[in-house]
Design a protein around this motif. Structure first.
Motif, mmCIF file in Angstrom:
data_model
loop_
_atom_site.group_PDB
_atom_site.id
_atom_site.type_symbol
_atom_site.label_atom_id
_atom_site.label_comp_id
_atom_site.label_asym_id
_atom_site.label_seq_id
_atom_site.Cartn_x
_atom_site.Cartn_y
_atom_site.Cartn_z
ATOM 1 N N SER A 38 -15.353 0.151 10.525
ATOM 2 C CA SER A 38 -16.298 -0.326 11.217
ATOM 3 C C SER A 38 -16.375 1.375 11.886
ATOM 4 O O SER A 38 -15.753 1.889 12.500
ATOM 5 C CB SER A 38 -15.212 -0.279 13.026
ATOM 6 O OG SER A 38 -14.987 -1.832 13.140
ATOM 7 N N SER B 171 -11.153 -7.006 12.947
ATOM 8 C CA SER B 171 -12.752 -7.698 13.512
ATOM 9 C C SER B 171 -13.269 -5.970 14.101
ATOM 10 O O SER B 171 -13.916 -6.200 14.693
ATOM 11 C CB SER B 171 -12.341 -7.989 14.838
ATOM 12 O OG SER B 171 -11.623 -7.051 15.707
ATOM 13 N N ASP B 172 -14.049 -6.178 12.348
ATOM 14 C CA ASP B 172 -14.758 -4.913 12.273
ATOM 15 C C ASP B 172 -16.131 -5.383 12.933
ATOM 16 O O ASP B 172 -16.811 -5.606 13.223
ATOM 17 C CB ASP B 172 -14.838 -4.834 10.788
ATOM 18 C CG ASP B 172 -13.960 -3.762 10.272
ATOM 19 O OD1 ASP B 172 -13.226 -3.096 11.560
ATOM 20 O OD2 ASP B 172 -13.217 -4.219 9.215
ATOM 21 N N MET C 189 -18.068 -7.398 7.810
ATOM 22 C CA MET C 189 -17.367 -7.925 7.045
ATOM 23 C C MET C 189 -17.100 -7.462 5.996
ATOM 24 O O MET C 189 -16.427 -8.115 4.933
ATOM 25 C CB MET C 189 -17.340 -9.695 6.835
ATOM 26 C CG MET C 189 -17.506 -10.731 8.546
ATOM 27 S SD MET C 189 -17.771 -12.247 8.106
ATOM 28 C CE MET C 189 -16.495 -12.921 7.678
ATOM 29 N N SER D 129 -14.903 -11.005 13.239
ATOM 30 C CA SER D 129 -15.710 -9.376 13.197
ATOM 31 C C SER D 129 -16.030 -9.461 14.871
ATOM 32 O O SER D 129 -15.995 -10.911 15.126
ATOM 33 C CB SER D 129 -16.426 -9.915 11.972
ATOM 34 O OG SER D 129 -17.683 -9.161 12.242
ATOM 35 N N SER E 253 -22.917 -13.548 9.498
ATOM 36 C CA SER E 253 -23.162 -11.851 9.453
ATOM 37 C C SER E 253 -24.162 -11.982 8.594
ATOM 38 O O SER E 253 -24.950 -11.361 9.236
ATOM 39 C CB SER E 253 -21.493 -11.163 8.849
ATOM 40 O OG SER E 253 -21.327 -10.382 8.477
#
Length: 164
Positions: free
Chosen positions: A6, A32-33, A37, A58, A97
């Motif tokens: 992140s 959960s960046d 992912m 995420s 994503s």
């Protein structure tokens, strides 16, 4: 948890997070960046090796229209955390994503409600942080507007929508 994947928001290294979870006797750990992912493969391998259940998620950037390439005061970007509860959910996370980069990228990888509704199966959603759509509606509009947004999420996610 946000990991080192992140950008400018997560400092936790995956191996350190997994080790800490082991020391604390946690049976599961989730990541959960922001907007990606990238850490999932490393996380899943590390968690499984340590005997911890990996919870994959995420924190997506949500906008009114992922195709829009203009910035106005009305076109805000919100945060939306999504977790996979099963294989269909994981596939939808991956799809969201990917589409956030290929269809929605404008300063950040973004999704919109239409995309989210089309790929909601198998996902768990939360109100997330202060930048969530529901929380921003409370702050910037009204509780009534926030309730309308909340009901939209509740219709799509049912019991899999959580208020943090």
């Amino acid at each position: 948890n946000h990991t080192e994947f992140s950008l400018l928001d997560g400092a936790g290294k995956i191996d350190d997070l997994v080790a800490k979870a082991c020391r604390c006797g946690m049976p599961a750990l989730g990541i959960s960046d922001h907007g990606n992912m990238y850490g999932v493969p490393k996380f899943v391998l590390a968690a499984r090796k340590a005997g911890i259940r990996p919870v994959i998620g995420s924190e997506f950037y949500l906008t009114d229209d992922r195709h829009s390439r203009t910035r106005t005061d009305d076109s805000r970007t919100y945060h939306q955390i999504l977790f996979a509860k099963n294989e269909a959910g994981y596939r939808n996370l991956v799809r969201l994503s990917s589409l956030s980069f290929t269809e929605g990228y404008y300063y950040k990888p973004r999704i919109d409600r239409a995309l989210l509704a089309a790929h909601a199966e198998g996902l768990i959603a939360t109100t997330c942080c202060l930048q969530s759509e529901v929380n921003q509606a409370i702050l910037r509009k009204s509780e009534e507007e926030a309730e309308k947004i909340f009901l939209w999420y509740l219709e799509r996610f049912g019991q899999d929508y959580y208020i943090e």
